[in-house]
Design an enzyme around this catalytic site. Sequence first.
Site, PDB file in Angstrom:
ATOM      1  N   HIS A 265       0.894  -1.052  -0.080  1.00 56.76           N
ATOM      2  CA  HIS A 265       0.017  -0.031   0.094  1.00 56.76           C
ATOM      3  C   HIS A 265       0.828   1.069  -0.079  1.00 56.76           C
ATOM      4  O   HIS A 265       0.597   2.061   0.755  1.00 56.76           O
ATOM      5  CB  HIS A 265      -1.130  -0.063   1.175  1.00 56.76           C
ATOM      6  CG  HIS A 265      -2.113  -1.209   1.129  1.00 56.76           C
ATOM      7  ND1 HIS A 265      -3.209  -1.062   0.826  1.00 56.76           N
ATOM      8  CD2 HIS A 265      -1.799  -2.455   1.330  1.00 56.76           C
ATOM      9  CE1 HIS A 265      -4.130  -1.917   0.747  1.00 56.76           C
ATOM     10  NE2 HIS A 265      -3.101  -3.000   1.433  1.00 56.76           N
TER      11      HIS A 265
ATOM     12  N   TYR B  26       3.793  -4.667  10.296  1.00 57.05           N
ATOM     13  CA  TYR B  26       3.611  -3.391  10.043  1.00 57.05           C
ATOM     14  C   TYR B  26       4.777  -2.511  10.737  1.00 57.05           C
ATOM     15  O   TYR B  26       5.455  -1.597  10.489  1.00 57.05           O
ATOM     16  CB  TYR B  26       2.125  -2.907  10.459  1.00 57.05           C
ATOM     17  CG  TYR B  26       1.282  -3.255   9.640  1.00 57.05           C
ATOM     18  CD1 TYR B  26       1.426  -4.552   8.672  1.00 57.05           C
ATOM     19  CD2 TYR B  26       0.017  -2.635   9.401  1.00 57.05           C
ATOM     20  CE1 TYR B  26       0.389  -4.812   7.985  1.00 57.05           C
ATOM     21  CE2 TYR B  26      -0.996  -2.959   8.670  1.00 57.05           C
ATOM     22  CZ  TYR B  26      -0.735  -4.117   7.894  1.00 57.05           C
ATOM     23  OH  TYR B  26      -1.688  -4.599   7.170  1.00 57.05           O
TER      24      TYR B  26
END
EC number: 1.11.1.-
Length: 312
Positions: A28, A294
Amino acid sequence: MNTVVTPGEAMDAIHDLEGTHPGFRALHAKGSLYRGTFTAGPEAAKLSSASHLDGRTVAALVRFSNGSGDPTRADNVPHVRGMAVKFTLPDGKTTDISSQTARLFTASTPEGFVDFLRAAKPGLGTPLRLAKYATQNPALVRTLKVNAVAAKIPASYATIEYHALHAFRWSDASGGSRFVRYHWVPEAGEHFISLLAARSKGHDFLNDDLDARLGEAPVRFTLQVQIAGPDDSTVDPSVAWASDDRVTVGTLEIVGLETEREHDGDVVVFDPMRVTAGIEASDDPILHFRSLAYSESVELRSGISRGPDAPN
Ligand code: HEM
């Protein structure tokens, strides 16, 4: 956490597939931040005691993104798109919902997802690797049909539904609780364009479109929760729920670009494990693994080790 794949190995597989792009999110990578507000409706507080669900209007930070790890990826080719939302709670802390256009995840475990990334690496052996993966991972085949929507090109970031896929336990003030899955439903309805029509669209048309829409009026999504039935899996985001019990719990109103954040060392992280009192993460292993992956991505893109005090 008991897992055989490490977040570092997941990052290696992502980089192998998508390339390494210093300073950007590992997946992303291309996206923009927007600002807005969220206001819960009366049904929300009956289901969860979370403070952003009590009916007052709270600030929201929203990031729309292309799912690729390549920050130069054109908008006019098929790919999963992301919508991440960070709600500012009355005490100044935040809670996040991270969602994407696929309706189900392609794997049941972190290991399955990393194997999928490895199999998908472009090359002569890709078709064979993917075929082998599909025979060993029924989730991929099971999800193909329902995820066809994510392979279509939306007319706008504002005209496609986004799904958070994992289950979360919502607890109310009277001690009741239930597992839910989140769905963001666009007020404008779902609209797509054909591959042919997409060809004449610009490289960044989804961002350009959203900015033009916001020049005219706010863009709205409603937040729906799907309440789990007795046999619905709370640990496997690749399996559809039989329950069609959906409740609209609030409205997100996006008003414009957020221009203050992500400058001068400010780091924004949307972490699906960032919950708040009244909302609990389920035992879904992918949900827990994401937070670790993440953190790796954040450290690589910003140099910041998240530790216990995750950046907001
Ligand atoms: C094991 C499975 C997964 C892995 C390894 C993974 C990996 C990643 C990584 C490394 C990032 C960049 C994070 C950052 O630098 O802040 C990311 C972003 C993102 N992922 Fe995942 N992901 C997984 C599953 C999912 C699922 C199930 C969803 C949707 C429900 C999802 C939605 C997103 C979104 C929306 C972003 C962009 C967030 C933003 O705008 O900052 N991912 N993912």
